[in-house]
Design a protein around this motif. Structure first.
Motif, short mmCIF file in Angstrom:
data_model
loop_
_atom_site.label_atom_id
_atom_site.label_comp_id
_atom_site.label_asym_id
_atom_site.label_seq_id
_atom_site.Cartn_x
_atom_site.Cartn_y
_atom_site.Cartn_z
N ALA A 137 -6.83 7.44 1.75
CA ALA A 137 -5.97 7.64 0.58
C ALA A 137 -5.88 9.14 0.33
CB ALA A 137 -6.54 6.92 -0.64
N HIS A 160 -6.63 4.21 -6.53
CA HIS A 160 -7.36 4.09 -5.26
C HIS A 160 -8.36 2.94 -5.35
CE1 HIS A 160 -6.64 8.59 -4.07
NE2 HIS A 160 -5.53 7.87 -4.16
N ILE A 198 0.83 -1.20 0.00
CA ILE A 198 0.00 0.00 0.00
C ILE A 198 0.87 1.25 0.00
CG2 ILE A 198 -1.77 1.28 1.23
CD1 ILE A 198 -2.70 -1.36 0.00
N ASP A 231 -9.22 3.62 7.00
CA ASP A 231 -8.36 3.60 5.82
C ASP A 231 -8.50 4.93 5.09
OD1 ASP A 231 -7.43 1.05 6.28
OD2 ASP A 231 -8.90 0.09 4.96
N LEU A 250 -7.83 3.10 -0.02
CA LEU A 250 -6.38 2.99 0.10
C LEU A 250 -5.75 3.24 -1.26
CD1 LEU A 250 -5.89 -0.15 2.41
CD2 LEU A 250 -5.48 2.24 3.01
N GLU A 251 -4.53 3.74 -1.23
CA GLU A 251 -3.78 3.96 -2.47
C GLU A 251 -2.88 2.76 -2.74
OE1 GLU A 251 -0.40 6.97 -4.38
OE2 GLU A 251 -1.45 7.51 -2.53
N ALA A 252 -3.06 2.15 -3.89
CA ALA A 252 -2.25 1.00 -4.26
C ALA A 252 -0.84 1.45 -4.66
CB ALA A 252 -2.90 0.24 -5.41
N SER A 253 0.06 0.51 -4.76
CA SER A 253 1.40 0.78 -5.27
C SER A 253 1.30 1.33 -6.69
CB SER A 253 2.21 -0.52 -5.26
OG SER A 253 3.37 -0.40 -6.05
N THR A 285 -12.21 0.14 0.52
CA THR A 285 -12.13 -0.90 1.54
C THR A 285 -13.35 -0.87 2.46
OG1 THR A 285 -10.98 0.51 3.15
CG2 THR A 285 -9.60 -0.68 1.56
N SER A 320 0.91 5.73 2.93
CA SER A 320 0.29 4.44 3.24
C SER A 320 -0.77 4.66 4.31
CB SER A 320 1.35 3.44 3.72
OG SER A 320 0.77 2.20 4.02
N ALA A 369 -3.28 2.76 5.64
CA ALA A 369 -3.95 1.68 6.36
C ALA A 369 -3.78 1.94 7.86
CB ALA A 369 -3.36 0.33 5.97
#
Length: 237
Positions: free
Chosen positions: A86, A76, A32, A84, A192-195, A79, A103, A105
């Motif tokens: 972003a 994004h 994340i 959580d 959440l923001e992904a990689s 969740t 990150s 989370a």
């Protein structure tokens, strides 16, 4: 001939560095808020490396210019967890210990402090954000954290004029010796923001880099074999 093998060796070493960088990116494709790295190279004339001016015959070796972090945002995803978050836009959340992260989370620790998944406390404008026990927590787009409708803190969002000053640490955290500025980013709760690593792109780059590494290895063997033949023939004279 010795220059040729050194030139091929320099290229081989830098391609190994590039493979290591790509491997690190791929390993964090699911982390994340992770930001991928990019490596760049430059040429150095052999004369500058050897220090002998008359050795400048145009031959050059390869060296690493820098390994730079790409801070472009990741996608994004929802969740449904109100803790959580972003960030939308450029910026970072401020953590204790002069650390920064995207990150989001977040969880509550035993003392009720808002912390990252590694346990580092999230800082608000007035210090660590603590939630009263049993309250319903909501985080607004401006970063305001409320418990049962009462605002208990506002997540401190910052940015950096020069992102090259940031040093990537483990767990999606960064540090910098520069003074941060206020960020215009907003907060999306329940996301959440992904990689920002694209696995397909990284794998294609890995394949190309491995092939280039193998070419350098073949060149080294060719120079080595040629040198061995020269030494063998000279021994017969």
């Amino acid at each position: 001939m010795y220059k040729g093998i050194y030139i091929a060796l320099s290229g081989s070493i830098q391609k190994q560095n590039q493979i290591d960088t790509i491997t690190h990116n791929v390993a964090n494709v699911s982390t994340i808020g992770f930001k991928k790295s990019r490596i760049s190279f430059h040429e150095c004339l052999v004369s500058k490396i050897s220090g002998i001016a008359d050795s400048d015959d145009g031959k050059s070796m390869t060296n690493v210019t820098e390994v730079r972090t790409d801070y472009s945002p990741g996608a994004h995803f929802t969740t449904g967890n109100p803790l959580d978050v972003a960030l939308v836009g450029n910026g970072f959340m401020t953590l204790e210990g002069d650390r920064y992260t995207r990150s989001g989370a977040l969880v509550l620790n035993r003392e009720g402090f808002l912390v990252t998944s590694t346990g580092r406390r999230v800082l608000g404008e007035g210090g660590p954000i603590q939630i009263p026990p049993g309250g319903k927590v909501l985080i607004a787009s401006g970063g305001q954290v409320s418990s049962d409708g009462v605002v208990v803190g506002t997540i401190k969002l910052v940015d950096f004029a020069n992102t090259t000053s940031l040093v990537a640490l483990s767990n999606g955290e960064f540090r910098s010796d520069d003074t941060p500025t206020a960020s215009t980013a907003s907060v999306a709760s329940g996301y959440l923001e992904a990689s920002n690593v694209d696995a397909v792109t990284e794998m294609v780059q890995m394949i190309n880099t491995v092939r280039e590494f193998e070419i350098y290895q073949k060149a080294i063997r060719m120079f080595d074999d040629a040198a061995a033949r020269v030494n063998s023939e000279m021994a017969k004279i």
